[in-house]
Design an enzyme around this catalytic site. Structure first.
Site, mmCIF file in Angstrom:
data_model
loop_
_atom_site.group_PDB
_atom_site.id
_atom_site.type_symbol
_atom_site.label_atom_id
_atom_site.label_comp_id
_atom_site.label_asym_id
_atom_site.label_seq_id
_atom_site.Cartn_x
_atom_site.Cartn_y
_atom_site.Cartn_z
ATOM 1 N N ARG A 95 20.900 -24.477 35.050
ATOM 2 C CA ARG A 95 21.176 -23.254 35.805
ATOM 3 C C ARG A 95 19.939 -22.623 36.439
ATOM 4 O O ARG A 95 19.946 -22.266 37.616
ATOM 5 C CB ARG A 95 21.798 -22.174 34.894
ATOM 6 C CG ARG A 95 23.279 -22.251 34.772
ATOM 7 C CD ARG A 95 23.668 -21.778 33.403
ATOM 8 N NE ARG A 95 23.104 -22.698 32.443
ATOM 9 C CZ ARG A 95 23.707 -23.835 32.084
ATOM 10 N NH1 ARG A 95 24.887 -24.110 32.554
ATOM 11 N NH2 ARG A 95 23.140 -24.690 31.255
ATOM 12 N N THR A 96 18.896 -22.438 35.650
ATOM 13 C CA THR A 96 17.772 -21.638 36.146
ATOM 14 C C THR A 96 17.072 -22.359 37.301
ATOM 15 O O THR A 96 16.845 -21.781 38.365
ATOM 16 C CB THR A 96 16.787 -21.322 35.001
ATOM 17 O OG1 THR A 96 17.544 -20.837 33.893
ATOM 18 C CG2 THR A 96 15.772 -20.281 35.415
ATOM 19 N N LYS A 140 -1.128 -35.655 31.823
ATOM 20 C CA LYS A 140 -2.489 -36.208 31.700
ATOM 21 C C LYS A 140 -3.433 -35.199 31.086
ATOM 22 O O LYS A 140 -4.632 -35.429 30.998
ATOM 23 C CB LYS A 140 -3.017 -36.592 33.094
ATOM 24 C CG LYS A 140 -2.189 -37.606 33.835
ATOM 25 C CD LYS A 140 -2.813 -37.839 35.223
ATOM 26 C CE LYS A 140 -1.767 -38.210 36.247
ATOM 27 N NZ LYS A 140 -2.257 -38.018 37.612
ATOM 28 N N ARG A 162 9.078 -22.614 33.998
ATOM 29 C CA ARG A 162 9.607 -22.656 32.620
ATOM 30 C C ARG A 162 8.671 -23.518 31.789
ATOM 31 O O ARG A 162 8.244 -24.585 32.239
ATOM 32 C CB ARG A 162 11.019 -23.237 32.584
ATOM 33 C CG ARG A 162 11.491 -23.484 31.151
ATOM 34 C CD ARG A 162 12.957 -23.823 31.060
ATOM 35 N NE ARG A 162 13.780 -22.671 31.396
ATOM 36 C CZ ARG A 162 15.097 -22.652 31.271
ATOM 37 N NH1 ARG A 162 15.732 -23.717 30.825
ATOM 38 N NH2 ARG A 162 15.791 -21.579 31.591
ATOM 39 N N HIS A 210 13.121 -14.449 28.898
ATOM 40 C CA HIS A 210 13.783 -15.126 30.019
ATOM 41 C C HIS A 210 14.262 -14.031 30.972
ATOM 42 O O HIS A 210 15.463 -13.756 31.087
ATOM 43 C CB HIS A 210 14.957 -15.955 29.477
ATOM 44 C CG HIS A 210 15.528 -16.952 30.438
ATOM 45 N ND1 HIS A 210 15.254 -16.961 31.791
ATOM 46 C CD2 HIS A 210 16.388 -17.989 30.227
ATOM 47 C CE1 HIS A 210 15.910 -17.959 32.361
ATOM 48 N NE2 HIS A 210 16.607 -18.595 31.444
HETATM 49 N N1 CP Z 1 20.705 -19.965 30.995
HETATM 50 C C1 CP Z 1 19.765 -20.914 31.196
HETATM 51 O O1 CP Z 1 18.559 -20.636 31.143
HETATM 52 O O2 CP Z 1 20.271 -22.158 31.453
HETATM 53 P P1 CP Z 1 19.381 -23.447 31.744
HETATM 54 O O3 CP Z 1 18.613 -23.758 30.487
HETATM 55 O O4 CP Z 1 20.353 -24.525 32.120
HETATM 56 O O5 CP Z 1 18.431 -23.110 32.850
#
Ligand code: CP
Length: 307
Positions: A52-53, A81, A102, A130
């Site tokens: 999703r993100t 590396k 991320r 998040h």
């Molecule tokens: N909600 C969320 O962060 O989903 P993903 O891990 O698929 O990005």
């Protein structure tokens, strides 16, 4: 230093209102924004899995008329590396206008933000925060309830490692009349820093319980979460705790007619698929709202960066 988004509290309440209003405007008239980021590039640097993100950030940039450069796993970049997050951030600043990162290490997006010359958005750092999931959650709450104030919010599942929960509690603790019901097994309770530094400091009332059905009638929102297998030190504990809460139609018998059932996804089996068609289920709406609020955020940060 460039304005970045590392923690949801980097945004004031007024800025959250502006982002929600901007997302509503995009939803109402997406064509108006089709060229808003023409010639601009978003780099998505994902050193942990995501559906999703990452894809919503990328869809958001494409729908704004921009382009995307993507690292979809640590093993496909020079991080494998041994390149540092700081050097990666400096390098990507030469190619892109904005970064969404991320990383499994808590604080990595912050390190990127102080080394990049472009805005950095935290797209999830370890079990920490998040913030853009929280923006998706806030837009969903606003669309479903019409307000952020005077809500009883049940959060259920892995409240220890669930970074979406930590960010949501931070965000909602700034509104009047909010109350939390924290539903988890003993081992997966909310970290003490969240209780002390966020809930207690804001004077937000909360209760902790292991019994979801007992508190169900009180809730305006039920925010379910997955037990975060990737953060456990041993598989045995994960297997013992993974099915602590499974929401089924039977467990909703005493729930309010206007309950909003939320989940950041991915779901494993904490919500039965039999609930997906219940009008109170909001989790796929959260997915779509995530794209619109990220469009609003990209526009805001690029504008503030003078891009
Ligand atoms: N909600 C969320 O962060 O989903 P993903 O891990 O698929 O990005």
């Amino acid at each position: 230093m460039m304005r970045s988004l590392i923690n949801i509290l980097d945004l004031s309440v007024a800025e959250i209102d502006e982002l929600v209003a901007a997302a509503e405007d995009i939803i109402a008239d997406p064509g108006k924004y089709a060229d808003a980021c023409r010639g601009k590039k978003l780099a998505t640097l994902f050193f942990e899995p995501s559906t999703r993100t990452r894809l919503s950030f990328e869809a958001a940039m494409y729908e704004l008329g921009g382009n995307v450069l993507s690292v979809s796993s640590g093993s496909s970049s020079s991080a494998a590396k041994g390149e540092s997050v700081a050097d990666t951030a400096r390098t990507v600043s030469c190619y892109a206008d904005i970064i969404a990162m991320r990383h499994p290490k808590e604080g990595a997006p912050y390190v990127a933000s102080i080394n990049a010359s472009i805005p950095v958005i935290n797209a999830g750092d370890g079990g920490h925060n998040h913030p853009t999931q929280t923006l998706a959650d806030l837009l969903t709450i606003h669309r479903e309830k019409g307000r952020f104030e005077n809500l009883t919010i049940g959060v259920c599942g892995d409240l220890k490692f669930g970074r979406t929960v930590h960010s949501l509690i931070q965000a909602m603790s700034r509104y009047e009349g909010v109350r939390f019901v924290l539903i988890s097994p003993e081992e997966l309770k909310v970290p003490s820093y969240v209780k002390k530094d966020v809930l207690a400091r804001s004077g937000i009332p909360y209760v902790q319980t292991e019994n979801m059905e007992e508190v169900m009638p009180e809730l305006d929102i039920l925010y379910m979460t997955r037990v975060q297998r990737e953060r456990f030190f041993n598989e045995e504990d994960y297997l013992r705790l993974k099915d602590s809460y499974i929401l089924t139609p039977k467990k909703l018998v005493n729930a309010r007619a206007d309950l909003s059932i939320m989940h950041p996804l991915p779901r494993v089996n904490e919500i039965s698929v039999a609930i997906d068609d219940d009008p109170r289920a909001c989790y796929f709406k959260q997915v779509l709202n995530g794209k619109y609020i990220r469009m609003a955020l990209i526009l805001k940060l690029l504008k503030e960066a003078g891009k």
